[in-house]
Design a protein around this motif. Structure first.
Motif, PDB file in Angstrom:
ATOM      1  N   UNK A  12       0.820  -1.212   0.000  1.00  9.89           N
ATOM      2  CA  UNK A  12       0.000   0.000   0.000  1.00  9.89           C
ATOM      3  C   UNK A  12       0.855   1.264   0.000  1.00  9.89           C
ATOM      4  N   UNK A  13       2.058   1.168   0.549  1.00 10.64           N
ATOM      5  CA  UNK A  13       2.949   2.330   0.605  1.00 10.64           C
ATOM      6  C   UNK A  13       3.894   2.380  -0.588  1.00 10.64           C
ATOM      7  N   UNK A  57      16.662   6.974  -3.562  1.00 11.51           N
ATOM      8  CA  UNK A  57      16.559   5.531  -3.329  1.00 11.51           C
ATOM      9  C   UNK A  57      15.868   5.238  -2.002  1.00 11.51           C
ATOM     10  N   UNK A  58      16.209   5.987  -0.971  1.00 17.34           N
ATOM     11  CA  UNK A  58      15.640   5.743   0.353  1.00 17.34           C
ATOM     12  C   UNK A  58      14.143   6.032   0.394  1.00 17.34           C
ATOM     13  N   UNK A  59      13.662   6.876  -0.499  1.00 23.30           N
ATOM     14  CA  UNK A  59      12.225   7.137  -0.576  1.00 23.30           C
ATOM     15  C   UNK A  59      11.448   5.921  -1.071  1.00 23.30           C
ATOM     16  N   UNK A  60      12.147   4.911  -1.580  1.00 27.99           N
ATOM     17  CA  UNK A  60      11.515   3.681  -2.067  1.00 27.99           C
ATOM     18  C   UNK A  60      11.582   2.566  -1.025  1.00 27.99           C
ATOM     19  N   UNK A  61      11.888   2.919   0.226  1.00 24.03           N
ATOM     20  CA  UNK A  61      12.071   1.932   1.293  1.00 24.03           C
ATOM     21  C   UNK A  61      11.110   2.228   2.442  1.00 24.03           C
ATOM     22  N   UNK A  62      10.596   1.168   3.037  1.00 25.97           N
ATOM     23  CA  UNK A  62       9.756   1.263   4.231  1.00 25.97           C
ATOM     24  C   UNK A  62      10.207   0.196   5.213  1.00 25.97           C
ATOM     25  N   UNK A  63      10.346   0.554   6.480  1.00 26.13           N
ATOM     26  CA  UNK A  63      10.680  -0.421   7.528  1.00 26.13           C
ATOM     27  C   UNK A  63       9.438  -0.722   8.352  1.00 26.13           C
ATOM     28  N   UNK A  66      11.136  -2.374  -5.113  1.00 19.74           N
ATOM     29  CA  UNK A  66      11.599  -3.558  -5.844  1.00 19.74           C
ATOM     30  C   UNK A  66      13.062  -3.727  -5.482  1.00 19.74           C
ATOM     31  N   UNK A  67      13.656  -4.842  -5.874  1.00 22.83           N
ATOM     32  CA  UNK A  67      15.080  -5.030  -5.597  1.00 22.83           C
ATOM     33  C   UNK A  67      15.933  -4.091  -6.452  1.00 22.83           C
ATOM     34  N   UNK A  68      15.407  -3.668  -7.611  1.00 28.94           N
ATOM     35  CA  UNK A  68      16.109  -2.696  -8.449  1.00 28.94           C
ATOM     36  C   UNK A  68      15.842  -1.314  -7.874  1.00 28.94           C
ATOM     37  N   UNK A  69      16.661  -0.914  -6.919  1.00 31.50           N
ATOM     38  CA  UNK A  69      16.411   0.306  -6.153  1.00 31.50           C
ATOM     39  C   UNK A  69      16.856   1.561  -6.910  1.00 31.50           C
ATOM     40  N   UNK A  70      17.758   1.401  -7.877  1.00 31.61           N
ATOM     41  CA  UNK A  70      18.217   2.513  -8.716  1.00 31.61           C
ATOM     42  C   UNK A  70      18.848   1.912  -9.966  1.00 31.61           C
TER      43      UNK A  70
END
Length: 226
Positions: free
Chosen positions: A66-67, A127-133, A214-218
C-alpha cells in the motif's frame, strides 16, 4: 488513516497486527538463530526461513504494498534485543545504509562498507524514498524500556548532515513510539529517530524488516536480500 500518517509524518503505529501466539512462536524461532550477535542484536536475519515467512506474511505485505506499490519486497531483517545485558542508547540519526548485491560507483552512493560479508552503501534520498521499515514489536514497548523516538515530518528533509540532524532535534518535538507487543511501527528510513537506554529489567525485542519498492532500487543497483 495510517497511510496518511506515513506520508505526512514519516511513521505510523499499528497495534495488534500479530496475535500473542504468533509473537510467542516468533520468539521461539528467533532464540534458535545462530548468526553472529552484536550488542544491539542480530543482522541479516532474512536468511532464516521463519523470519522470511513472517516478512512475507500477507498482513505485512499489504502494508508494504500500500505504501511502496504492488512489487514491494522484503530485503533486510534485523533483530534488536534491548535488555539489562545489552542495553544501549542511539543518538538522533537517519537510516541511510542499504545492503547491495555488488559495488557500483554511482553518483550519490557511498561511503561503502562490508558487514558480515554483505556490501553496504549509504544511499541518496531518491533511493531511500523507495524503502519502508516495519518494526514488529515482540514485547510491549513502553516509556521505560527505551522506545524509539521520532521527529515527525523529517523524512521530507532529504539526507541530512549530523549538524542538521542536531538542529532539527532542537526545534522539533519528539514523539515516543509506544507500541504493544504484536504491534507494528511503520517508518520511513529518512525520518530522524533515536532511542534511550531501558530503565527496566524486561527485554524489548523488535524485529526490524525493510521493504523496497523492488530489488532494483536505482539504475544499475540491486538490493541484496539479507
Amino acid at each position: 488513516m495510517w497511510q496518511d500518517e506515513i506520508n505526512n509524518l514519516g511513521f505510523a503505529i499499528m497495534p495488534d497486527v500479530l496475535r500473542n501466539d504468533e509473537t510467542a512462536s516468533a520468539l521461539v524461532a528467533l532464540s534458535k538463530f545462530c548468526l553472529p550477535r552484536s550488542k544491539a542484536g542480530i543482522r541479516h536475519m532474512l536468511s532464516d526461513k521463519a523470519v522470511a515467512a513472517l516478512a512475507r506474511d500477507h498482513r505485512l505485505m499489504t502494508i508494504a504494498c500500500n505504501v511502496l506499490g504492488s512489487d514491494a519486497v522484503p530485503f533486510h531483517a534485523t533483530l534488536f534485543d534491548k535488555s539489562p545485558n545489552a542495553n544501549w542508547l542511539v543518538v538522533w540519526h537517519q537510516d541511510t545504509a542499504l545492503p547491495l548485491q555488488k559495488k557500483n560507483e554511482s553518483a550519490g552512493w557511498g561511503p561503502w562498507s562490508v558487514k558480515q560479508g554483505v556490501i553496504y552503501a549509504h544511499a541518496p534520498a531518491c533511493a531511500l524514498e523507495k524503502v519502508l521499515a516495519l518494526r514488529i514489536h515482540l514485547d510491549d514497548s513502553t516509556l521505560q524500556n527505551g522506545p524509539l523516538r521520532i521527529l515527525p515530518g523529517t523524512h521530507e528533509m532529504g539526507v541530512l548532515s549530523d549538524n542538521s540532524i542536531e538542529q532539527a532535534a532542537m526545534r522539533i518535538a519528539a514523539t515516543d513510539c509506544v507500541v504493544p507487543g504484536g504491534g507494528i511501527l511503520a517508518m520511513r528510513p529518512l525520518v530522524i529517530h533515536a532511542s534511550s537506554k531501558s530503565q527496566v529489567p524486561q527485554p524489548r525485542r523488535v524485529l526490524h524488516i525493510e521493504y523496497g519498492a523492488s530489488l532494483a532500487i536505482a539504475e544499475g543497483i540491486q538490493l541484496a536480500e539479507a
